[in-house]
Write a protein that holds these residues in place. Structure first.
Motif, short mmCIF file in Angstrom:
data_model
loop_
_atom_site.label_atom_id
_atom_site.label_comp_id
_atom_site.label_asym_id
_atom_site.label_seq_id
_atom_site.Cartn_x
_atom_site.Cartn_y
_atom_site.Cartn_z
N HIS A 178 -7.60 9.93 -1.75
CA HIS A 178 -7.84 8.46 -2.11
C HIS A 178 -8.17 7.47 -1.15
O HIS A 178 -7.81 7.74 0.06
N GLY A 179 -8.66 6.48 -1.49
CA GLY A 179 -9.06 5.24 -0.54
C GLY A 179 -7.77 4.55 -0.06
O GLY A 179 -7.92 3.85 1.09
N ILE A 180 -6.36 4.87 -0.41
CA ILE A 180 -5.34 4.40 0.06
C ILE A 180 -5.16 4.61 1.49
O ILE A 180 -4.54 4.08 2.39
N LYS A 181 -5.47 6.09 1.76
CA LYS A 181 -5.14 6.61 3.09
C LYS A 181 -5.98 5.73 4.16
O LYS A 181 -5.26 5.25 5.18
N GLN A 182 -7.22 5.53 3.85
CA GLN A 182 -7.83 4.65 4.97
C GLN A 182 -7.32 3.16 5.10
O GLN A 182 -7.24 2.63 6.06
N GLU A 183 -6.76 2.72 3.99
CA GLU A 183 -6.31 1.23 4.10
C GLU A 183 -5.15 1.43 4.79
O GLU A 183 -4.68 0.38 5.49
N LEU A 184 -4.12 2.09 4.63
CA LEU A 184 -3.06 2.39 5.40
C LEU A 184 -3.33 2.53 6.91
O LEU A 184 -2.49 2.07 7.87
N GLU A 185 -4.36 3.46 7.32
CA GLU A 185 -4.74 3.47 8.59
C GLU A 185 -5.26 2.29 9.32
O GLU A 185 -4.90 1.88 10.50
N ARG A 186 -5.99 1.55 8.45
CA ARG A 186 -6.65 0.21 9.10
C ARG A 186 -5.38 -0.52 9.33
O ARG A 186 -5.49 -1.22 10.18
N ILE A 187 -4.47 -0.85 8.35
CA ILE A 187 -3.16 -1.66 8.50
C ILE A 187 -2.40 -1.34 9.79
O ILE A 187 -2.10 -2.12 10.64
N ARG A 188 -2.41 0.20 9.93
CA ARG A 188 -1.56 0.76 11.23
C ARG A 188 -2.30 0.26 12.26
O ARG A 188 -1.72 0.08 13.72
N ASN B 169 0.82 -1.32 0.07
CA ASN B 169 -0.05 0.10 -0.01
C ASN B 169 0.72 1.25 -0.01
O ASN B 169 0.49 2.15 -0.68
N SER B 170 2.01 1.11 0.65
CA SER B 170 2.77 2.44 0.67
C SER B 170 3.55 2.66 -0.69
O SER B 170 3.80 3.71 -1.07
N LEU B 171 3.75 1.51 -1.29
CA LEU B 171 4.51 1.76 -2.87
C LEU B 171 3.12 2.30 -3.70
O LEU B 171 3.37 3.11 -4.46
N PHE B 172 1.90 1.89 -3.59
CA PHE B 172 0.71 2.39 -4.26
C PHE B 172 0.58 3.76 -3.95
O PHE B 172 0.21 4.67 -4.76
N TRP B 173 0.91 4.26 -2.72
CA TRP B 173 0.79 5.76 -2.40
C TRP B 173 1.74 6.46 -2.93
O TRP B 173 1.39 7.29 -3.64
N MET B 174 2.88 5.89 -3.12
CA MET B 174 4.01 6.55 -3.96
C MET B 174 3.66 6.72 -5.43
O MET B 174 4.07 7.51 -6.09
N TYR B 175 3.05 5.43 -5.79
CA TYR B 175 2.77 5.52 -7.37
C TYR B 175 1.65 6.53 -7.72
O TYR B 175 1.76 7.35 -8.74
N LEU B 176 0.75 6.76 -6.75
CA LEU B 176 -0.34 7.85 -6.92
C LEU B 176 0.50 9.19 -6.95
O LEU B 176 -0.02 10.03 -7.63
N VAL B 177 1.60 9.47 -5.95
CA VAL B 177 2.07 10.44 -6.04
C VAL B 177 2.69 10.96 -7.50
O VAL B 177 2.71 11.98 -8.00
#
Length: 150
Positions: free
Chosen positions: A81-91, A64-72
């Protein structure tokens, strides 16, 4: 000549950051190659359940972090993006695993030892005197019961 044109494509101030990013990407690549070289089932069988959970969480967080970087890099704001909620869920799950580890490492209380410690830590002069008197009377009584030796 091609190297000179690449140097002109971006400002010189970010050269150090790009070099650091390049080395980080290569280290991620090395770690992923190591992880992917072994079949996942074989790897999971060697780990206890807590380590399995940590491995799964690390894998999900990394992906998910790599996808975050890809989006950037694509100009998309990942905070919207929904990736933020996914990273928070994993944390959140990572914190739960950390709590389990901390509880596992926490000191255990030996109730018997604690009771003995407290019993001897709180000095009671009345109890001490009564014990002393009881010890004296038993030693006196034992002297009277002994047969005299000639």
């Amino acid at each position: 000549m091609a190297a000179d044109s690449r140097m002109e494509d971006y400002p010189h101030e970010i050269d150090e950051q790009l070099t650091g990013f390049g080395s980080s990407v290569s280290s991620v690549k090395t770690m992923l190659e190591k992880l992917m070289s072994m079949p996942r089932n074989d790897l999971l069988q060697k780990l206890d359940p807590l380590d399995q959970a940590k491995l799964d969480l690390m894998s999900a967080y990394t992906l998910n972090s790599l996808f975050w970087m890809y989006l950037v890099t694509q100009g998309v704001n990942p905070r919207e993006h929904g990736i933020k909620q996914e990273l928070e869920r994993i944390r959140t799950y990572m914190n739960k695993v950390k709590e389990i580890e901390d509880r596992k490492k926490a000191a255990r209380l030996d109730k018997g030892a604690a009771a003995r410690f407290l019993k001897h830590a709180f000095y009671d002069p009345k109890e001490h005197n009564s014990r002393k008197k009881a010890a004296d009377t038993t030693s006196d009584a034992s002297q009277w019961k002994r047969p005299k030796q000639s």
